[in-house]
Design a protein around this motif. Structure first.
Motif, short mmCIF file in Angstrom:
data_model
loop_
_atom_site.label_atom_id
_atom_site.label_comp_id
_atom_site.label_asym_id
_atom_site.label_seq_id
_atom_site.Cartn_x
_atom_site.Cartn_y
_atom_site.Cartn_z
N ALA A 42 -9.92 0.14 5.77
CA ALA A 42 -10.26 1.57 5.68
C ALA A 42 -9.64 2.21 4.44
CB ALA A 42 -9.79 2.30 6.94
N ALA A 43 -8.51 1.65 3.97
CA ALA A 43 -7.82 2.22 2.81
C ALA A 43 -8.30 1.65 1.49
CB ALA A 43 -6.31 1.98 2.94
N THR A 45 -10.22 0.88 -1.89
CA THR A 45 -10.90 1.79 -2.83
C THR A 45 -11.53 1.00 -3.97
OG1 THR A 45 -8.87 2.09 -4.12
CG2 THR A 45 -9.31 3.69 -2.36
N THR A 50 -12.50 5.82 -5.52
CA THR A 50 -13.28 6.26 -4.36
C THR A 50 -13.19 5.24 -3.24
OG1 THR A 50 -15.28 5.22 -5.26
CG2 THR A 50 -14.87 7.55 -5.82
N SER A 51 -13.28 5.74 -2.01
CA SER A 51 -13.16 4.88 -0.84
C SER A 51 -14.38 3.97 -0.70
CB SER A 51 -13.02 5.73 0.42
OG SER A 51 -13.07 4.92 1.58
N SER A 53 -14.58 2.28 2.32
CA SER A 53 -14.43 1.99 3.74
C SER A 53 -15.77 1.86 4.46
CB SER A 53 -13.58 3.07 4.42
OG SER A 53 -14.15 4.35 4.22
N GLN A 252 -14.25 -5.30 -0.13
CA GLN A 252 -14.01 -5.52 1.30
C GLN A 252 -13.97 -7.01 1.64
OE1 GLN A 252 -13.02 -3.59 3.55
NE2 GLN A 252 -13.52 -1.52 2.92
N ASP A 324 -10.65 8.29 6.83
CA ASP A 324 -9.45 8.65 6.09
C ASP A 324 -8.23 8.62 7.00
OD1 ASP A 324 -10.83 9.00 3.73
OD2 ASP A 324 -11.20 11.14 4.08
N ALA A 327 -7.28 5.03 7.52
CA ALA A 327 -6.56 4.51 6.37
C ALA A 327 -5.11 4.96 6.36
CB ALA A 327 -7.25 4.93 5.08
#
Length: 637
Positions: A42-43, A45, A50-51, A53, A252, A324, A327
């Motif tokens: 989830a954390a 980037t 930018t994420s 996730s 990921q 968020d 994360a």
């Protein structure tokens, strides 16, 4: 006076398909990883900060494809090399690359020719280089991975402590927890693989039941919407599973591979497995199917489906929600469990969270245990080949486990965990180091699968060329992704990459230094190989050494002696009498590098299979001089 048993501990095959499979499944551990890696995912980037996730599920699919391509290569190699034993991946590479320079033996069918073991043991050959690269990557994976698990366990205990007391542990306390856990797992592994298998079985049962319950509740939560959420992180099921960006999927997948590795670990247990040529390949694929497809894809889909603005947290002093919040949380799945219990099960959120946490802790034990078992077995095999310090190959006489390697691994795991408990950055950094080793190891295995089958009669284009080729390409893409994406990323990503490269670089430097020193030592030191054999086998031994070009000189002496049987032969009337039987002693002085090969050649040629075949001893030849020229050392022979 008590007699001392000096025989090497016997390794008995006790594992069936269930045992081999659950050992591999324990290392994959879906129940544990949903809890402990969801925060990292989830954390995650992109390089611009930018994420990514939203690509958690797609990243797992990409990693799963890579895992299956590699798993098929492992399974095929396990079929033709069931004798790999502890050496596992290193043995596969050694045999496959050794085949590039094999000498065809007379009468051997196409594709089955055996090569000279000299090709594998010379100081500078492609085979040895490939073997050392494989050993480096395997140990970067297997020796860092337990440290990652130890850090996860310490963080889990710290999270539970905070939930109960509202206080937090210091870094020193978390490190201490990690040390205790590392040595506790090492002790369980020390007690033998049978006990580890029973532990792994029940751990798998517990975590699979738990994840099914959690996933079912998560889907029910989305359908029922008891909190009347309006801002779901994903608009629906398709949004959970679809790729959102190429960067996102790549990033990921570099993290997700951590939750899928382990299917190959059972190859290191082939010596302890019944019918390994049949059992190990099935266990590899079965473990990945059960936990990779059924467990991970189902549970990650369900977890993503329930995330909304109702999942809240704090990051940098500000309130955050949804992914968020996941994360920012020390255990986002624990937070989700509280939401599920409070809103679907009559307010038992805290109890449900604690129950899940306990099952996760149990799963982490199994994962750490399985990886430790694999790590020390590969190390033991490399030590037997003299490529690692000999002490790592010491076997415990009672439990037949590499006990010294286990305690060394416990120390290494504690040090690595001390980095991981400090922050998410530290935890991601050590995770990337383990994953870097994984991708390199898997790439080498895919190459080996092609080389091992390319000249065999049972070669199949899809299974032995296309699949290993795709596996090689995808694994190399992952290596590039780790190096490139994290270097050009934000400050956290660069810090994570720095930790990864420090660990990988340190291990590489230590390995290179050790190999260089031992290579130099073995290339310029002399040993005397002394064989006491049957007189009638002398000509066979001489001819075998001559064919392999190992006769630079030889001394043959007629001797008399006896061994364990005290010289007694069948039909002796007096069982207490000692007989001195006629033997021949063959002395050959060789470079230390050539000792294992010369011993193999001599023992094979001198063996009849009957009592009294003799012994081979290796003695130091600390100095040597050629009288005519006064040449010293290796130049004297």
């Amino acid at each position: 006076m008590a007699t001392v048993d000096m025989t090497k501990p016997e390794i008995k095959p006790t594992l069936g398909l269930l045992g081999a499979t659950v050992n591999a499944m324990a290392l994959i551990a879906p129940g544990a990883f949903l809890w402990i890696t969801y925060q990292l995912q989830a954390a995650a980037t992109a390089p611009n900060g930018t994420s990514v996730s939203s690509d958690i599920w797609a990243g797992i699919v990409a990693a799963l494809v890579i895992a299956f391509l590699t798993a098929i290569s492992y399974a095929e190699l396990a079929k033709i090399y069931p004798e790999a034993g502890f050496k596992s991946c290193c043995y596969f590479v050694e045999k496959a690359f050794g085949g590039l320079k094999r000498k065809k033996k007379e009468g051997c069918p196409e594709g089955c020719a055996e090569g000279s073991s000299d090709e594998r043991r010379k100081p500078f050959t492609l085979t040895r280089f490939a073997k050392l690269i494989t050993a480096w990557s395997a140990h970067l994976f297997y020796w860092v991975y337990p440290g990652v698990m130890v850090a996860f366990m310490a963080n889990l205990i710290g999270y539970l402590y905070t939930q109960f007391t509202g206080h937090t542990f210091s870094m020193g306390t978390l490190t201490g927890i990690g040390v205790v856990f590392a040595f506790a797992c090492a002790y369980i592994a020390y007690r033998g693989v049978t006990g580890s298998t029973k532990t792994a079985f029940w751990i798998n049962v517990i975590q699979l039941v738990t994840l099914v319950i959690f996933s079912g509740l998560a889907i029910w939560y989305r359908i029922a919407n008891p909190q009347h959420a309006t801002q779901w992180s994903f608009t629906g099921g398709w949004d959970v599973i679809r790729p959102h960006s190429l960067y996102g999927v790549l990033i990921q997948s570099t993290v997700a591979i951590l939750i899928l590795v382990g299917f190959e670990s059972c190859t290191a247990l082939s010596a302890e497995t019944k019918e390994p040529e049949k059992t190990i390949p099935k266990a590899i694929i079965l473990s990945l199917v059960i936990q990779g497809i059924f467990a991970y894809l189902f549970q990650y889909f369900a977890a993503g489906l329930m995330v909304s603005e109702k999942l809240v947290g704090t990051a940098a002093g500000k309130a955050v929600m949804g992914l968020d919040a996941a994360a920012a949380s020390g255990a986002p799945i624990g937070d989700m469990a509280k939401l599920l219990g409070d809103n679907l099960l009559g307010g038992i959120g805290f109890g449900l969270m604690i129950t899940m946490a306990i099952t996760v802790a149990i799963a982490i034990i199994g994962t750490t245990l399985s990886c430790m078992n694999t790590a020390v077995r590969v190390s033991c095999a490399m030590a037997e080949d003299k490529e690692f310090p000999e002490l790592l190959g010491f076997m415990d006489g009672q439990f037949s486990t590499p006990h010294v390697a286990l305690w060394v691994l416990a120390i290494v795991s504690s040090i690595i965990a001390a980095v991981g408990v400090r922050s998410v950055v530290g935890l991601t950094g050590i995770t990337l180091a383990s994953n870097l080793g994984t991708f390199v190891l898997y790439a080498m295995t895919c190459i080996s699968a092609f080389l091992a089958f390319k000249d065999r009669a049972d070669f199949k284009v899809i299974k032995h060329a296309v699949i290993p080729g795709l596996g090689l390409i995808t694994n190399l893409i992952m290596v590039v992704a780790i190096v490139y994406l994290y270097i050009i990323g934000n400050s956290d990503a660069q810090a994570e990459a720095k930790i990864c490269f420090i660990i990988a670089g340190a291990w590489g430097f230590i390995s290179l230094f050790y190999v260089a020193m031992t290579t130099m030592n073995k290339s310029y030191h002399l040993k005397m190989v002394s064989g006491v054999i049957r007189p009638e086998q002398l000509n066979l031994v001489v001819e075998a050494l001559r064919q392999e070009d190992y006769i630079m000189g030889m001394t043959v002496t007629k001797v008399r002696g006896f061994g364990r049987q005290k010289g007694q032969v069948i039909g002796d009337a007096e069982t207490n009498r000692i007989n001195f039987l006629p033997k021949v002693r063959v002395d050959v002085v060789v470079k230390e590098w050539d000792v294992p090969t010369v011993m193999d050649i001599m023992s094979e040629a001198a063996r009849t299979g009957n009592v009294g075949d003799g012994k081979i001893f290796v003695l130091d030849a600390s100095q040597a001089r050629r009288i005519r020229t006064s040449d010293d050392g290796v130049w004297a022979i």
